[in-house]
Design a protein around this motif. Structure first.
Motif, PDB file in Angstrom:
ATOM      1  N   PHE A  21       0.637  -1.219   0.008  1.00 48.76           N
ATOM      2  CA  PHE A  21      -0.225  -0.017   0.062  1.00 48.76           C
ATOM      3  C   PHE A  21       0.917   1.230   0.089  1.00 48.76           C
ATOM      4  O   PHE A  21       0.582   1.987  -0.817  1.00 48.76           O
ATOM      5  N   TRP A  67      -9.681 -10.720  -2.361  1.00 46.78           N
ATOM      6  CA  TRP A  67      -8.475 -10.618  -2.754  1.00 46.78           C
ATOM      7  C   TRP A  67      -8.398 -11.681  -4.115  1.00 46.78           C
ATOM      8  O   TRP A  67      -7.285 -11.368  -4.921  1.00 46.78           O
ATOM      9  N   ILE A 282      -4.787  -4.260  -4.962  1.00 45.47           N
ATOM     10  CA  ILE A 282      -4.626  -3.033  -4.291  1.00 45.47           C
ATOM     11  C   ILE A 282      -5.229  -1.854  -5.037  1.00 45.47           C
ATOM     12  O   ILE A 282      -6.043  -1.187  -4.789  1.00 45.47           O
ATOM     13  N   SER A 285      -8.887  -2.391  -5.798  1.00 46.15           N
ATOM     14  CA  SER A 285      -9.779  -2.224  -4.728  1.00 46.15           C
ATOM     15  C   SER A 285      -9.952  -0.464  -4.329  1.00 46.15           C
ATOM     16  O   SER A 285     -11.103  -0.041  -3.936  1.00 46.15           O
TER      17      SER A 285
END
Length: 308
Positions: A21, A67, A282, A285
């Motif tokens: 992240f 995921w 990521i 999302s």
């Protein structure tokens, strides 16, 4: 925004995911289960086999992002019915699945274990291979479509079975029980890419094998519980099937006492056919969260009441 990464079975990866992240420039707080955070601050739940918990305190959640491509692992988590849920899909996932399937088909046709053994023994073991060109793919979602089109380009005669008709270049679309029976009757290779639902649990079993006429090789790269494991070895022993290439299992890791490990016509790989790239998950999302905030549905939405 705060993010909860709730992943069971992947605990060794969690710190690395938090680092991912930061590497992608996302500075919002990223929390792991057991850390001290305010549940009401969580907007995004990034989940893989999440812990069953009371979600009533998570009043700020706007999105649950799986995921992986599968979502059966979310069904028993107790999420409120009005929370948007999305699964992961990306080009890297498709590419990896295609490469796995193509490699395993080629390896099977060339009988690579035999050739590796011959090399170890310094023995020139020429053989003509074991072939077959008719492929039936069960499930024509994003992954199934990519696999089907790639195999068609390679010259396989490909058909795909799905709930609704699909239009894919070089691929025959089959639906319903008559379509499934027609595909099974002529299949040399049967590749499962169906989602796991109450209808597909145990679908790959003795009743299905009885409709196969050409002793196909099965490849399960969908969900482990779609295969009735107890039916597999008997089907191989009586000649209903020629072999099995298995990457997913109902219990993972596959227990050491499982007879699947040692059968000569079963190949086992440890759920590596198509691994989600963390950066891609990521990015999707965060993009999906922005869409939900803007009042739009996320990409690759899921209806948990339909199980996919």
């Amino acid at each position: 925004m705060a993010i909860l990464v709730d992943m069971t079975g992947s605990e060794s990866r969690l710190d690395a995911i938090k680092t991912d992240f930061k590497r992608l420039g996302i500075t919002d707080p990223v929390w792991l289960p057991g850390e001290d955070y305010d549940p009401a601050s969580i907007e995004l739940v990034l989940a893989w086999k999440p812990q069953v918990r009371d979600w009533s305190a998570y009043t700020g959640v706007k999105l649950v992002q799986s995921w992986g491509a599968g979502v059966d692992h979310l069904l028993d988590a107790g999420f409120p019915a009005d929370w948007p849920v999305a699964r992961f899909m990306g080009q890297s996932l498709k590419d990896r699945m295609v490469r796995y399937v193509c490699a395993q088909l080629s390896n099977w046709q060339l009988d690579m274990p035999r050739l590796v053994q011959a090399q170890n023994e310094k023995r020139w073991d020429w053989h003509d291979g074991r072939w077959g060109e008719q492929v039936l793919i069960l499930g024509l979602g994003e992954l199934g479509q990519s696999v089907a089109e790639s195999l068609a380009v390679q010259g396989y005669k490909v058909s795909g079975w799905s709930q609704s008709p699909k239009k894919l270049k070089g691929v025959e679309s089959l639906t319903g029980k008559p379509g499934l029976n027609a595909g099974l009757a002529r299949a040399d290779y049967l590749i499962n890419l169906l989602p796991l639902t109450s209808a597909t649990r145990g679908l790959l079993g003795s009743e299905l094998w009885a409709r196969c006429e050409r002793q196909p090789v099965i490849m399960n790269v969908g969900r482990g519980a779609s295969l009735a494991e107890d039916d597999l070895i008997p089907a191989l022993e009586v000649g209903q099937l020629s072999g099995a290439i298995l990457d997913v299992f109902e219990t993972e890791p596959l227990p050491s006492q499982s007879p699947l490990w040692s059968h000569p016509n079963i190949w086992v790989t440890p759920h590596i056919a198509s691994i989600s790239d963390p950066s891609d998950v990521i990015r999707l999302s965060i993009d999906n969260l922005r869409q939900v905030r803007a009042g739009e549905p996320p990409r690759y939405p899921v209806d948990l009441s339909r199980e996919y």
